[in-house]
Design a protein around this motif. Sequence first.
Motif, PDB file in Angstrom:
ATOM      1  N   UNK A 265       0.823  -1.220   0.000  1.00 16.01           N
ATOM      2  CA  UNK A 265       0.000   0.000   0.000  1.00 16.01           C
ATOM      3  C   UNK A 265       0.853   1.264   0.000  1.00 16.01           C
ATOM      4  N   UNK A 266       1.916   1.266   0.800  1.00 17.96           N
ATOM      5  CA  UNK A 266       2.735   2.485   0.878  1.00 17.96           C
ATOM      6  C   UNK A 266       3.514   2.714  -0.421  1.00 17.96           C
ATOM      7  N   UNK A 267       3.804   1.627  -1.138  1.00 20.76           N
ATOM      8  CA  UNK A 267       4.438   1.800  -2.451  1.00 20.76           C
ATOM      9  C   UNK A 267       3.437   2.352  -3.469  1.00 20.76           C
ATOM     10  N   UNK A 268       2.180   1.901  -3.363  1.00 19.93           N
ATOM     11  CA  UNK A 268       1.142   2.352  -4.304  1.00 19.93           C
ATOM     12  C   UNK A 268       0.704   3.784  -4.004  1.00 19.93           C
ATOM     13  N   UNK A 269       0.588   4.107  -2.688  1.00 18.22           N
ATOM     14  CA  UNK A 269       0.104   5.440  -2.282  1.00 18.22           C
ATOM     15  C   UNK A 269       1.136   6.079  -1.344  1.00 18.22           C
ATOM     16  N   UNK A 270       2.274   6.499  -1.858  1.00 17.64           N
ATOM     17  CA  UNK A 270       3.350   6.973  -0.968  1.00 17.64           C
ATOM     18  C   UNK A 270       3.004   8.224  -0.174  1.00 17.64           C
ATOM     19  N   UNK A 271       2.073   9.034  -0.666  1.00 14.06           N
ATOM     20  CA  UNK A 271       1.768  10.295   0.018  1.00 14.06           C
ATOM     21  C   UNK A 271       0.387  10.315   0.684  1.00 14.06           C
ATOM     22  N   UNK A 272      -0.247   9.140   0.802  1.00 13.50           N
ATOM     23  CA  UNK A 272      -1.618   9.098   1.356  1.00 13.50           C
ATOM     24  C   UNK A 272      -1.599   9.310   2.868  1.00 13.50           C
ATOM     25  N   UNK A 273      -2.655   9.957   3.406  1.00 10.00           N
ATOM     26  CA  UNK A 273      -2.767  10.115   4.866  1.00 10.00           C
ATOM     27  C   UNK A 273      -2.870   8.741   5.546  1.00 10.00           C
ATOM     28  N   UNK A 274      -2.290   8.647   6.757  1.00  6.19           N
ATOM     29  CA  UNK A 274      -2.231   7.351   7.440  1.00  6.19           C
ATOM     30  C   UNK A 274      -3.602   6.784   7.779  1.00  6.19           C
ATOM     31  N   UNK A 275      -4.573   7.660   8.120  1.00  9.01           N
ATOM     32  CA  UNK A 275      -5.890   7.138   8.499  1.00  9.01           C
ATOM     33  C   UNK A 275      -6.562   6.445   7.310  1.00  9.01           C
ATOM     34  N   UNK A 276      -6.336   6.999   6.105  1.00  8.37           N
ATOM     35  CA  UNK A 276      -6.918   6.356   4.922  1.00  8.37           C
ATOM     36  C   UNK A 276      -6.166   5.076   4.571  1.00  8.37           C
ATOM     37  N   UNK A 277      -4.861   5.111   4.749  1.00  8.12           N
ATOM     38  CA  UNK A 277      -4.087   3.895   4.497  1.00  8.12           C
ATOM     39  C   UNK A 277      -4.493   2.781   5.459  1.00  8.12           C
ATOM     40  N   UNK A 278      -4.829   3.162   6.691  1.00  4.23           N
ATOM     41  CA  UNK A 278      -5.263   2.152   7.673  1.00  4.23           C
ATOM     42  C   UNK A 278      -6.549   1.479   7.209  1.00  4.23           C
ATOM     43  N   UNK A 279      -7.480   2.283   6.689  1.00  5.20           N
ATOM     44  CA  UNK A 279      -8.726   1.706   6.176  1.00  5.20           C
ATOM     45  C   UNK A 279      -8.439   0.795   4.981  1.00  5.20           C
ATOM     46  N   UNK A 280      -7.507   1.219   4.122  1.00  2.00           N
ATOM     47  CA  UNK A 280      -7.107   0.386   2.977  1.00  2.00           C
ATOM     48  C   UNK A 280      -6.470  -0.919   3.458  1.00  2.00           C
ATOM     49  N   UNK A 281      -5.686  -0.835   4.528  1.00  2.55           N
ATOM     50  CA  UNK A 281      -5.026  -2.025   5.081  1.00  2.55           C
ATOM     51  C   UNK A 281      -6.048  -3.081   5.488  1.00  2.55           C
ATOM     52  N   UNK A 282      -7.076  -2.642   6.214  1.00  2.00           N
ATOM     53  CA  UNK A 282      -8.110  -3.590   6.669  1.00  2.00           C
ATOM     54  C   UNK A 282      -8.817  -4.201   5.463  1.00  2.00           C
ATOM     55  N   UNK A 283      -9.168  -3.345   4.509  1.00  2.00           N
ATOM     56  CA  UNK A 283      -9.896  -3.819   3.324  1.00  2.00           C
ATOM     57  C   UNK A 283      -9.050  -4.802   2.513  1.00  2.00           C
ATOM     58  N   UNK A 284      -7.772  -4.475   2.353  1.00  2.00           N
ATOM     59  CA  UNK A 284      -6.872  -5.349   1.581  1.00  2.00           C
ATOM     60  C   UNK A 284      -6.713  -6.710   2.258  1.00  2.00           C
ATOM     61  N   UNK A 285      -6.610  -6.718   3.592  1.00  2.00           N
ATOM     62  CA  UNK A 285      -6.456  -7.996   4.301  1.00  2.00           C
ATOM     63  C   UNK A 285      -7.710  -8.845   4.159  1.00  2.00           C
ATOM     64  N   UNK A 286      -8.878  -8.199   4.260  1.00  2.00           N
ATOM     65  CA  UNK A 286     -10.139  -8.930   4.046  1.00  2.00           C
ATOM     66  C   UNK A 286     -10.145  -9.532   2.637  1.00  2.00           C
ATOM     67  N   UNK A 287      -9.803  -8.705   1.634  1.00  2.00           N
ATOM     68  CA  UNK A 287      -9.806  -9.182   0.253  1.00  2.00           C
ATOM     69  C   UNK A 287      -8.841 -10.327   0.032  1.00  2.00           C
ATOM     70  N   UNK A 288      -7.657 -10.241   0.632  1.00  2.00           N
ATOM     71  CA  UNK A 288      -6.654 -11.306   0.498  1.00  2.00           C
ATOM     72  C   UNK A 288      -7.183 -12.628   1.058  1.00  2.00           C
ATOM     73  N   UNK A 289      -7.775 -12.577   2.258  1.00  2.00           N
ATOM     74  CA  UNK A 289      -8.271 -13.806   2.890  1.00  2.00           C
ATOM     75  C   UNK A 289      -9.475 -14.372   2.138  1.00  2.00           C
ATOM     76  N   UNK A 290     -10.328 -13.501   1.611  1.00  2.00           N
ATOM     77  CA  UNK A 290     -11.484 -13.961   0.827  1.00  2.00           C
ATOM     78  C   UNK A 290     -11.015 -14.687  -0.435  1.00  2.00           C
ATOM     79  N   UNK A 291     -10.071 -14.090  -1.154  1.00  2.00           N
ATOM     80  CA  UNK A 291      -9.577 -14.710  -2.386  1.00  2.00           C
ATOM     81  C   UNK A 291      -8.882 -16.036  -2.099  1.00  2.00           C
ATOM     82  N   UNK A 292      -8.134 -16.097  -0.999  1.00  2.00           N
ATOM     83  CA  UNK A 292      -7.474 -17.347  -0.634  1.00  2.00           C
ATOM     84  C   UNK A 292      -8.512 -18.436  -0.322  1.00  2.00           C
ATOM     85  N   UNK A 293      -9.527 -18.054   0.454  1.00  2.00           N
ATOM     86  CA  UNK A 293     -10.595 -18.997   0.803  1.00  2.00           C
ATOM     87  C   UNK A 293     -11.283 -19.526  -0.457  1.00  2.00           C
ATOM     88  N   UNK A 294     -11.563 -18.639  -1.396  1.00  2.00           N
ATOM     89  CA  UNK A 294     -12.202 -19.066  -2.645  1.00  2.00           C
ATOM     90  C   UNK A 294     -11.305 -20.033  -3.412  1.00  2.00           C
TER      91      UNK A 294
END
Length: 385
Positions: free
Chosen positions: A231-260
């Motif tokens: 995420x930090x490579x993709x959005x190097x200048x993003x505010x941390x609070x938004x990156x935190x929300x992206x972090x949670x969403x990305x982890x959910x997406x990763x686990x969902x895709x793995x489960x599938x």
Amino acid sequence: MSDHHAPYAADPARTRGRLHAQEESPGRTPFQRDRDRIIHSTAFRRMKHKTQVFVSVDGDHYRTRLTHSLEVAQIARSIARRLRLDEDLTEALALAHDLGHTAFGHAGEEALSDKMAAWGGFDHNAHTIRIVTKLEHRYVPFDGLNLTWETLEGLAKHNGPVLSPPWALAEYVAGHDLELSTYASLEAQVAALSDDIAYNTHDVDDGLRAGLFTLEDLLAVPLVAETWGRLTRTYPNAPKDRLRAELIREMVGHLVLDLLGETHARLEALQPQSADDIRTAGRPIACFSDAARTQERELKHFLRTRMYRHYKVQHITDLAKGVISDLFDLYLDDPMRMPPEWSGRAAHAAIPDRVRTVADFIAGMTDNFALRELARLTGRKPIEI
């Protein structure tokens, strides 16, 4: 079977039915009707004032059992759609899976289980069955919600076969066989894993929000570190609070895709032609890969040590256990301290029925109601409302 359902999905047209025969609703499948009954239940509404990890007085933005259940339902339904399962049954199971939890999260359950040790203990999954089959009083012809066999089965054994059922579940299946020795439907397996995905990732969000650990602490967890680095490579200048929300969403997406991916592989190997083929497969079919299971275990270990056992959480946990324990003693000592509909049931009942009635009453309490009851009966306020 609907055209969009896979052959191994639960088929509402072939449901094993309800314990109390009822004409089905013309505009809804039996599983849609189950979901609607769950949403309209009193126990479902009470979840908005039952917390996951924090007591609700600690802030408005932490997850409650209700918001958690809605998040689980969203994840479960999206997975069910990709696997061509019955989305309504999956959603019903996701929405109802936490109905049996006490106030104050696992602290309340531990306290109630300790108090009930001589009478079979207390188990929130078994209590969910007790709520939907006995304790909800919304219909004239029967107690409970009269849900379909498939929904009850999924609530009873979504974590796998139940070979030693707790007393509340054993009492129910003595009159209505839920086939506890087999696996549940794929819909129930998906709902259970969606619960894991939701609470692991969202507890990270709540723990960060509460300041129990920092993002730097979290980077010791490989799944978090990998995701954050990307995420930090993709959005190097993003505010941390938004990156935190992206972090949670990305982890959910990763686990969902793995489960599938893992579930598709297991389905390919089994080639199930019916929902019963899933039940008798001898192993779970909805599953994470070995790599994701390891990632999930690492995340759970971090949360257990850094959040659930954090001294601030532990302090509230100890106070909450005391509230539940004291209420139990007060009501058992004099059942007339409970409201009339409960005291009438308990006052003339023999032990253990009196004990179990007290436990049923306490298990239904919200966090704030439990605190108000203790203040009413003793004047004490161990946790400020």
